[in-house]
Enzyme design. Structure first.
Site, PDB file in Angstrom:
ATOM      1  N   ASP A  96       0.853  -1.184   0.000  1.00  0.00           N
ATOM      2  CA  ASP A  96       0.000   0.000   0.000  1.00  0.00           C
ATOM      3  C   ASP A  96       0.894   1.241   0.000  1.00  0.00           C
ATOM      4  O   ASP A  96       1.586   1.517   0.988  1.00  0.00           O
ATOM      5  CB  ASP A  96      -0.861  -0.051   1.278  1.00  0.00           C
ATOM      6  CG  ASP A  96      -2.088   0.829   1.196  1.00  0.00           C
ATOM      7  OD1 ASP A  96      -2.059   1.808   0.456  1.00  0.00           O
ATOM      8  OD2 ASP A  96      -3.060   0.530   1.915  1.00  0.00           O
ATOM      9  N   ASP A 197      -2.716   4.773  -2.550  1.00  0.00           N
ATOM     10  CA  ASP A 197      -3.640   5.494  -1.678  1.00  0.00           C
ATOM     11  C   ASP A 197      -4.061   6.828  -2.311  1.00  0.00           C
ATOM     12  O   ASP A 197      -3.209   7.542  -2.861  1.00  0.00           O
ATOM     13  CB  ASP A 197      -2.889   5.762  -0.359  1.00  0.00           C
ATOM     14  CG  ASP A 197      -3.774   6.271   0.744  1.00  0.00           C
ATOM     15  OD1 ASP A 197      -4.696   5.548   1.146  1.00  0.00           O
ATOM     16  OD2 ASP A 197      -3.526   7.400   1.225  1.00  0.00           O
ATOM     17  N   GLU A 248      -6.780   3.893  -5.341  1.00  0.00           N
ATOM     18  CA  GLU A 248      -7.931   4.343  -4.550  1.00  0.00           C
ATOM     19  C   GLU A 248      -8.326   5.721  -5.065  1.00  0.00           C
ATOM     20  O   GLU A 248      -7.525   6.656  -5.014  1.00  0.00           O
ATOM     21  CB  GLU A 248      -7.567   4.425  -3.068  1.00  0.00           C
ATOM     22  CG  GLU A 248      -8.789   4.760  -2.225  1.00  0.00           C
ATOM     23  CD  GLU A 248      -8.466   5.332  -0.863  1.00  0.00           C
ATOM     24  OE1 GLU A 248      -9.288   5.200   0.052  1.00  0.00           O
ATOM     25  OE2 GLU A 248      -7.380   5.936  -0.704  1.00  0.00           O
ATOM     26  N   HIS A 322     -10.754  -0.980   5.485  1.00  0.00           N
ATOM     27  CA  HIS A 322     -10.444  -0.456   6.818  1.00  0.00           C
ATOM     28  C   HIS A 322     -11.036   0.930   7.073  1.00  0.00           C
ATOM     29  O   HIS A 322     -10.875   1.469   8.160  1.00  0.00           O
ATOM     30  CB  HIS A 322      -8.924  -0.416   6.984  1.00  0.00           C
ATOM     31  CG  HIS A 322      -8.294   0.529   5.996  1.00  0.00           C
ATOM     32  ND1 HIS A 322      -8.263   0.260   4.635  1.00  0.00           N
ATOM     33  CD2 HIS A 322      -7.727   1.739   6.146  1.00  0.00           C
ATOM     34  CE1 HIS A 322      -7.690   1.273   4.017  1.00  0.00           C
ATOM     35  NE2 HIS A 322      -7.359   2.185   4.911  1.00  0.00           N
ATOM     36  N   ASP A 323     -11.663   1.521   6.070  1.00  0.00           N
ATOM     37  CA  ASP A 323     -12.285   2.843   6.239  1.00  0.00           C
ATOM     38  C   ASP A 323     -13.806   2.765   6.264  1.00  0.00           C
ATOM     39  O   ASP A 323     -14.477   3.790   6.396  1.00  0.00           O
ATOM     40  CB  ASP A 323     -11.907   3.762   5.062  1.00  0.00           C
ATOM     41  CG  ASP A 323     -10.426   4.056   4.984  1.00  0.00           C
ATOM     42  OD1 ASP A 323      -9.777   4.111   6.041  1.00  0.00           O
ATOM     43  OD2 ASP A 323      -9.918   4.223   3.856  1.00  0.00           O
TER      44      ASP A 323
HETATM   45  C1  GLC Z   1      -7.021   6.512   2.343  1.00  0.00           C
HETATM   46  C2  GLC Z   1      -6.851   5.419   3.369  1.00  0.00           C
HETATM   47  C3  GLC Z   1      -7.228   5.955   4.703  1.00  0.00           C
HETATM   48  C4  GLC Z   1      -6.316   7.107   5.037  1.00  0.00           C
HETATM   49  C5  GLC Z   1      -6.322   8.164   3.932  1.00  0.00           C
HETATM   50  C6  GLC Z   1      -5.169   9.100   4.072  1.00  0.00           C
HETATM   51  O1  GLC Z   1      -8.337   6.895   2.198  1.00  0.00           O
HETATM   52  O2  GLC Z   1      -7.568   4.296   2.985  1.00  0.00           O
HETATM   53  O3  GLC Z   1      -7.196   4.985   5.714  1.00  0.00           O
HETATM   54  O4  GLC Z   1      -6.704   7.691   6.244  1.00  0.00           O
HETATM   55  O5  GLC Z   1      -6.205   7.588   2.643  1.00  0.00           O
HETATM   56  O6  GLC Z   1      -3.960   8.461   3.767  1.00  0.00           O
END
Ligand code: GLC
Length: 549
Positions: A96, A197, A248, A322-323
């Site tokens: 990641d 990310d 993402e 995880h979010d």
């Molecule tokens: C993404 C991650 C999240 C994190 C954010 C900032 O959305 O999945 O957990 O807080 O990026 O890095």
């Protein structure tokens, strides 16, 4: 092997997965210890959320050193061991990479702060307005203004997330070169998959006040983002056809995603988009309580399915990460129909066109945290919003009810391995409370039960490997206006599949669109799968019908 269209990815949040040294925090050795469990499930890739050196303000998404392992997770030897043991089982690791921002503890930021001109340009420093207010009115995704003033520099730096997560300046070619070096370092170590990310936020070019929103329109899918991704692809993972990538994409749109994940675009292999997980929001507002909008959910997923297919682009398929809250608590049922609804939700996603992702614990139907006390929350976003909601006039109790539904900590409670203390996650004190329902929801309870949720996931993974139509077929939405049925057809060469799901706990009827002679039921969440039960679907019923001419 390793055809990403036939593969399934399993996401691990190491901190909450398995702790081998009793400090209450999961670690890399814990992942190695559970590889046989994952092999049994049948997954092909493990996405590990960040385990690099970090002050852990955002649980590792605030990286201070991309080349080393955070001591709380283990050592480089332990990582090498994990890679070796995973390879032995034909499982690959997906790293990641957080390239939109670094921790303010990163040496680049420290040098930037110390006034080093070379590194100052690594971040986004701007002058405030004449009246002393921040450069723009943009809001941080974790609440509050997105700029922080540093008196010694006399400027503000941008942080779209926490104040300790400073956004990198991708306009600076030296930043891009440093980031490429990091990716190449891990490729040289044998890493064959990457998740990037919030990668669609890297191109910011216009710094103006947003009078309609929170600023996202000025930095989401920004003007140079495709150029940057093509460059990163060419300089790093694009040189190895075996490497897969997933981006993402925060608040993105289809028009951009067909480029990010288009087969001939030389950007990424696939994308995560989130619109289908905003159907229990009001607009972009997550911190509210409204029931989820089923039709909206269905329409969004169908739009993305058909449009991405039309443009030869690839989706990552997921309900959980995880979010996000746990899906069975969110769109399913946690009482009488817990098992049926968890299986139904899994079927909806796994038979679609794209690569499915399973988030740890989803395969055993883990539910939301159900914390009884605000002190049990750990997540920076949740804690910030608890204060923001109270400042907006909500009572402590109301703010707390909203957290219970939307907090990211819902998915971060420890993996429930067995019925022993702390669900078998740790012999120490877990860094975040274990969900007390581990006495009846655990991996050990389910592995050997043919009818368990775990075994339903296992069957779905097998179906993808067995039937080309799931991996390669096109998708035709069915009954788009139905109030509770989510159904679609897949077609490929001489194969046809119909996937039918009832989303609620009442019986309903629906019309099969074609003559079903020749179809057989290959998977269901009821033991007596009855194709033509007067077109009645039972509570949360789910069926996969298949025919080969
Ligand atoms: C993404 C991650 C999240 C994190 C954010 C900032 O959305 O999945 O957990 O807080 O990026 O890095």
């Amino acid at each position: 092997m390793y055809d990403f269209k036939k593969s399934v990815v399993y996401q691990i949040y190491p901190k909450s997965f398995y702790d081998t040294d009793g400090d209450g925090v999961g670690n890399l050795s814990g992942v190695t210890a559970k590889l046989d469990y994952l092999k049994n499930l049948g997954i092909d890739y493990i996405w590990l959320t960040p385990f690099f050196v970090s002050p852990q303000r955002d649980n590792g998404y605030d990286i201070a050193d991309y080349y080393n392992i955070d001591p709380s997770f283990g050592t480089m030897e332990e990582l090498n061991e994990l890679i070796k043991e995973a390879n032995k089982r034909d499982i690959r690791l997906m790293f990641d990479m957080v390239l939109n921002h670094t921790s303010t503890e990163h040496e680049w930021f420290k040098k930037s702060l110390a006034g080093d001109k070379y590194y100052q340009d690594f971040y986004i420093w701007k002058d405030g307005k004449a009246d002393g207010t921040p450069p723009t009115n943009w809001e941080s995704k974790f609440g509050g203004n997105a700029w922080e003033y540093v008196p010694s520099i006399g400027k503000w730096y941008l942080h779209l997330f926490d104040v300790t997560q400073a956004d990198l300046n991708w306009e600076n070619p030296n930043v891009r070169k440093e980031l490429q070096k990091i990716i190449r370092f891990w490729i040289d170590k044998g890493v064959k998959a990457f998740r990037f990310d919030v990668i669609n936020l890297i191109s910011k070019s216009c710094y103006e006040d947003d009078f309609e929103g929170d600023g996202r329109k000025f930095y989401t899918d920004g003007v140079r983002v495709h150029e940057y991704l093509k460059e990163l692809n060419k300089a790093t993972f694009g040189t190895d056809a075996e490497i897969i990538t997933v981006g993402e994409m925060s608040s993105t749109n289809l028009e951009n995603c067909v480029k990010y994940a288009g087969a001939d675009q030389d950007e990424l292999t696939m994308v995560f988009s989130f619109h289908h997980l905003k159907v229990d929001f009001v607009g972009n507002q997550k911190w509210v309580l409204v029931p989820f909008d089923f039709k909206k959910l269905k329409n969004i997923l169908f739009d993305w399915q058909t449009e991405m297919a039309k443009n030869n682009a690839w989706n990552a398929l997921f309900w959980c990460n995880h979010d996000q809250p746990r899906v069975v608590s969110r769109f399913g049922n946690t009482s009488e129909y817990w098992e049926k609804s968890a299986k139904m939700l899994a079927t909806v996603i796994h038979c679609m066109r794209g690569t499915p992702y399973i988030y740890q614990g989803e395969e055993i139907g883990m539910t939301n945290a159900d914390f009884e006390n605000i002190n049990q929350y750990r997540d920076v976003e949740s804690l910030n919003y608890f204060e923001i909601l109270k400042n907006q006039g909500l009572s402590e109790q109301s703010a707390y009810q909203i957290l219970k539904v939307h907090s990211r900590d819902n998915s971060r409670t420890p993996m429930q391995w067995n019925e022993s203390e702390n669900a078998g996650f740790t012999t120490g004190t877990p860094w975040i409370s274990v969900n007390p329902n581990y006495k009846h929801i655990s991996a050990e309870n389910q592995i050997n039960d043919e009818n368990s949720i775990f075994n339903h996931y296992k069957k779905l993974i097998n179906l993808r490997k067995q039937y080309d139509v799931i991996a390669y077929g096109n998708i035709i939405p069915l009954e788009v206006n139905h109030d509770s049925v989510f159904a679609y057809m897949r077609k490929y060469k001489n194969e046809q599949m119909i996937i039918i799901n009832q989303f609620y706990k009442t019986e309903t009827t629906w019309k099969y669109p074609i003559d079903l002679s020749g179809f057989k039921c290959i998977l269901s969440n009821y033991n007596d799968c009855n194709i033509q039960n007067n077109n009645i679907l039972r509570p949360y019923e789910s069926m996969v019908l298949y025919k080969k001419d």
